[in-house]
Motif scaffolding. Structure first.
Motif, PDB file in Angstrom:
ATOM      1  N   GLU A   1       0.832  -1.204   0.000  1.00  0.00           N
ATOM      2  CA  GLU A   1       0.000   0.000   0.000  1.00  0.00           C
ATOM      3  C   GLU A   1       0.871   1.261   0.000  1.00  0.00           C
ATOM      4  O   GLU A   1       0.621   2.200  -0.760  1.00  0.00           O
ATOM      5  CB  GLU A   1      -0.920   0.002   1.228  1.00  0.00           C
TER       6      GLU A   1
ATOM      7  N   PHE B   1       2.619   1.536  -3.420  1.00  0.00           N
ATOM      8  CA  PHE B   1       1.661   1.995  -4.424  1.00  0.00           C
ATOM      9  C   PHE B   1       1.449   3.514  -4.324  1.00  0.00           C
ATOM     10  O   PHE B   1       1.538   4.227  -5.332  1.00  0.00           O
ATOM     11  CB  PHE B   1       0.336   1.247  -4.235  1.00  0.00           C
TER      12      PHE B   1
ATOM     13  N   LYS C   1       2.674   6.318  -7.091  1.00  0.00           N
ATOM     14  CA  LYS C   1       1.651   7.152  -7.721  1.00  0.00           C
ATOM     15  C   LYS C   1       1.969   8.646  -7.523  1.00  0.00           C
ATOM     16  O   LYS C   1       1.855   9.441  -8.460  1.00  0.00           O
ATOM     17  CB  LYS C   1       0.284   6.809  -7.129  1.00  0.00           C
TER      18      LYS C   1
ATOM     19  N   THR D   1       7.445   1.225 -10.844  1.00  0.00           N
ATOM     20  CA  THR D   1       6.029   1.072 -11.192  1.00  0.00           C
ATOM     21  C   THR D   1       5.828  -0.136 -12.092  1.00  0.00           C
ATOM     22  O   THR D   1       4.925  -0.950 -11.868  1.00  0.00           O
ATOM     23  CB  THR D   1       5.503   2.346 -11.890  1.00  0.00           C
TER      24      THR D   1
ATOM     25  N   CYS E   1       2.083  -7.636  -9.355  1.00  0.00           N
ATOM     26  CA  CYS E   1       0.818  -7.506  -8.630  1.00  0.00           C
ATOM     27  C   CYS E   1      -0.310  -7.342  -9.641  1.00  0.00           C
ATOM     28  O   CYS E   1      -0.260  -6.448 -10.476  1.00  0.00           O
ATOM     29  CB  CYS E   1       0.871  -6.287  -7.706  1.00  0.00           C
TER      30      CYS E   1
ATOM     31  N   LYS F   1      -7.029  -3.003  -7.481  1.00  0.00           N
ATOM     32  CA  LYS F   1      -6.912  -1.854  -6.571  1.00  0.00           C
ATOM     33  C   LYS F   1      -5.628  -1.071  -6.845  1.00  0.00           C
ATOM     34  O   LYS F   1      -5.592   0.147  -6.683  1.00  0.00           O
ATOM     35  CB  LYS F   1      -6.910  -2.356  -5.128  1.00  0.00           C
ATOM     36  N   TYR F   2      -4.574  -1.769  -7.266  1.00  0.00           N
ATOM     37  CA  TYR F   2      -3.295  -1.131  -7.545  1.00  0.00           C
ATOM     38  C   TYR F   2      -3.056  -0.965  -9.048  1.00  0.00           C
ATOM     39  O   TYR F   2      -2.542   0.057  -9.478  1.00  0.00           O
ATOM     40  CB  TYR F   2      -2.142  -1.939  -6.941  1.00  0.00           C
TER      41      TYR F   2
END
Length: 104
Positions: free
Chosen positions: A25, A28, A32, A46, A53, A57-58
């Protein structure tokens, strides 16, 4: 978005490096933020995350950030990376990212 000069300061103040290895999390959100600031050095991290992954959600927000970037390299890399990894994602995630890429 933050200015590029602010990113190293944030990283050092919050000691992000050890957290990035353990917390998806945090990784990510940090990637971002860096992409939105136009930090080209965030592109490899990235891409590595998007290769390993497949959670929508990501995946989708990172692709959307790449696609909407003003940095041409980000948009180009989003297309080539998606072609590489789309078969590894859940069909719904793959379909949604594909739609996002077509709308650019």
């Amino acid at each position: 978005p933050l200015h590029m000069n602010t990113l190293p300061l944030i990283s050092s103040c919050v000691a992000l490096s050890p957290r990035l290895d353990r917390n998806l999390e945090v990784q990510f959100l940090w990637l971002k933020l860096r992409l939105r600031a136009g930090d080209s050095s965030a592109l490899d991290g990235t891409c590595a995350l998007l290769r390993t992954c497949g959670r929508m959600k990501y995946v989708r927000p990172l692709f959307q950030t790449l696609i909407s970037s003003k940095v041409p390299e980000f948009r180009e890399r989003a297309s080539t990376l998606f072609e590489e990894v789309k078969g590894t994602y859940h069909p719904i995630a793959s379909k949604m990212v594909s739609r996002d890429l077509q709308c650019e």
